[in-house]
Design a protein around this motif. Structure first.
Motif, PDB file in Angstrom:
ATOM      1  N   THR A 142      12.016  10.449  26.257  1.00  0.00           N
ATOM      2  CA  THR A 142      10.871  11.259  26.674  1.00  0.00           C
ATOM      3  C   THR A 142      11.119  11.764  28.084  1.00  0.00           C
ATOM      4  O   THR A 142      11.201  10.971  29.032  1.00  0.00           O
ATOM      5  CB  THR A 142       9.574  10.435  26.647  1.00  0.00           C
ATOM      6  N   GLN A 143      11.275  13.067  28.224  1.00  0.00           N
ATOM      7  CA  GLN A 143      11.511  13.671  29.530  1.00  0.00           C
ATOM      8  C   GLN A 143      11.245  15.165  29.424  1.00  0.00           C
ATOM      9  O   GLN A 143      11.052  15.683  28.321  1.00  0.00           O
ATOM     10  CB  GLN A 143      12.951  13.418  29.995  1.00  0.00           C
ATOM     11  N   PRO A 144      11.194  15.873  30.551  1.00  0.00           N
ATOM     12  CA  PRO A 144      10.964  17.324  30.486  1.00  0.00           C
ATOM     13  C   PRO A 144      12.009  18.005  29.611  1.00  0.00           C
ATOM     14  O   PRO A 144      13.158  17.561  29.538  1.00  0.00           O
ATOM     15  CB  PRO A 144      11.090  17.765  31.946  1.00  0.00           C
ATOM     16  N   ARG A 145      11.628  19.057  28.945  1.00  0.00           N
ATOM     17  CA  ARG A 145      12.545  19.767  28.054  1.00  0.00           C
ATOM     18  C   ARG A 145      13.747  20.316  28.833  1.00  0.00           C
ATOM     19  O   ARG A 145      13.673  20.638  30.004  1.00  0.00           O
ATOM     20  CB  ARG A 145      11.801  20.878  27.328  1.00  0.00           C
ATOM     21  N   LEU A 146      14.844  20.437  28.074  1.00  0.00           N
ATOM     22  CA  LEU A 146      16.133  20.747  28.680  1.00  0.00           C
ATOM     23  C   LEU A 146      16.145  22.077  29.429  1.00  0.00           C
ATOM     24  O   LEU A 146      16.870  22.244  30.410  1.00  0.00           O
ATOM     25  CB  LEU A 146      17.204  20.748  27.577  1.00  0.00           C
ATOM     26  N   TYR A 147      15.340  23.028  28.992  1.00  0.00           N
ATOM     27  CA  TYR A 147      15.402  24.341  29.640  1.00  0.00           C
ATOM     28  C   TYR A 147      14.977  24.306  31.101  1.00  0.00           C
ATOM     29  O   TYR A 147      15.328  25.193  31.877  1.00  0.00           O
ATOM     30  CB  TYR A 147      14.600  25.389  28.873  1.00  0.00           C
ATOM     31  N   HIS A 148      14.253  23.257  31.511  1.00  0.00           N
ATOM     32  CA  HIS A 148      13.871  23.148  32.922  1.00  0.00           C
ATOM     33  C   HIS A 148      15.103  22.953  33.810  1.00  0.00           C
ATOM     34  O   HIS A 148      15.104  23.362  34.979  1.00  0.00           O
ATOM     35  CB  HIS A 148      12.907  21.982  33.122  1.00  0.00           C
TER      36      HIS A 148
END
Length: 334
Positions: free
Chosen positions: A256-262
């Motif tokens: 669970t972490q911010p989506r990769l595009y960030h």
């Protein structure tokens, strides 16, 4: 030829435990069909992805119902051939990469699927298909230029070939490994910066020594190594996923972490998956080029010295590969 009885390894069921999913069976072969070769396998390559993901039914482009044959790459000698086969002779050394053709003492295969080599040695198992995958992934997916390249698991069967190909293309090459023995191999191969992640912090080293980031990353480890690699991509950097051995034969980790595009957007960076079956059109040229580099001594091949002999040793060979202890390609001898 007279009927020959031989043994092969099959997957008798789909589960997460390679050992309990397999079985040795005996079958017999006789005269090959008109366009077929009968090959006596001498060496088979251990393939961590197929030997785990395939047995669990986790390879989405292959729909198999047990029982099915195991093993992929093998090298051996032609012992019989059909009447229409023109380009081979009895005794020729050949390599095959047909799924199910590796973990067996003999195989019958269409002559068009066999590639003639100078000698049936374990070294060619590292070039085909492992080295072919490294070359196509670097050039076609990674768009390799003259830049900074990072290879994870750099002393492994695929990694040590990728290191050399990147060096031959004029790159500054960083290689990660887990022991001094592996670091020694990488030094011999000309790796510019070797990071032993057991004695150094990968993220810290990359940030301190490569503040502008890494242009091309060849990753076959996954998990936190993948996370670190993404974090350290350069502007317009490319990360090529060629595997994720840290999760083979294991339950997939939920993250669970911010989506990769960030992480990718602000650098115009990218993560690209590589799978050889989707790049078949490049295989023949890559294979021929690698064999020429090897035969002209421009490319060194490392075969792990640990001995695995016979069909019965295959589970131990797979376990050894997954342990991460190997230097170079793990092979089984018949």
């Amino acid at each position: 030829m007279n009927a020959t009885t031989y043994r092969k390894l099959i997957a008798k069921q789909l589960n997460e435990d390679f050992k309990s999913a397999i079985e040795i069976v005996e079958i017999s072969i006789s005269q090959p069909a008109a366009s077929e070769l009968v090959i006596q396998n001498k060496f088979a390559g251990v393939n961590g992805g197929f030997d785990t993901l395939l047995c669990r039914g986790d390879v989405p482009y292959v729909n198999l119902i047990p029982p099915f044959d195991l093993g992929v790459e093998a090298v051996g000698e032609v012992i019989a051939m059909g009447e229409n086969v023109k380009d081979f002779q009895i005794g020729d050394a050949v390599i095959t990469t047909a799924r199910g053709g590796g973990y067996r003492e003999y195989q019958v295969i269409d002559a068009n699927l066999a590639v003639k080599v100078r000698e049936a040695t374990p070294e060619v198992l590292t070039l085909i298909p492992t080295g072919v995958s490294a070359l196509v992934a670097l050039e076609q997916v990674g768009e390799m230029k003259n830049e900074v390249v990072l290879v994870t698991a750099a002393a492994g069967g695929t990694g040590h070939i990728a290191v050399q190909l990147a060096k031959l293309a004029g790159n500054h090459v960083i290689g990660t490994c887990s022991s001094e023995a592996k670091a020694k191999l990488l030094r011999k191969l000309g790796c510019d910066r070797i990071i032993n992640y057991r004695t150094e912090n990968l993220n810290q080293v990359l940030k301190q020594e490569y503040p502008n980031g890494i242009n091309l990353i060849f990753d076959c480890v996954g998990k936190t190594v993948f996370d670190t690699c993404v974090e350290n991509l350069a502007v317009r950097g490319r990360l090529v996923v060629v595997g994720f051995i840290s999760e083979y034969a294991r339950t997939v980790e939920e993250v669970t972490q911010p989506r990769l595009y960030h992480q990718l957007f602000w650098k115009a960076a990218s993560v690209r998956g590589f799978l050889m079956p989707h790049y078949k059109e490049y295989m023949a040229e890559a294979r021929d080029r690698l064999l020429n580099l090897f035969y002209s001594r421009k490319l060194k091949v490392a075969v792990d010295p640990t001995q695995f002999n016979s069909i019965e040793s295959i589970p131990a060979a797979v376990e050894y590969l997954l342990s991460g202890k190997n230097c170079g390609k793990v092979v089984v001898r018949f």
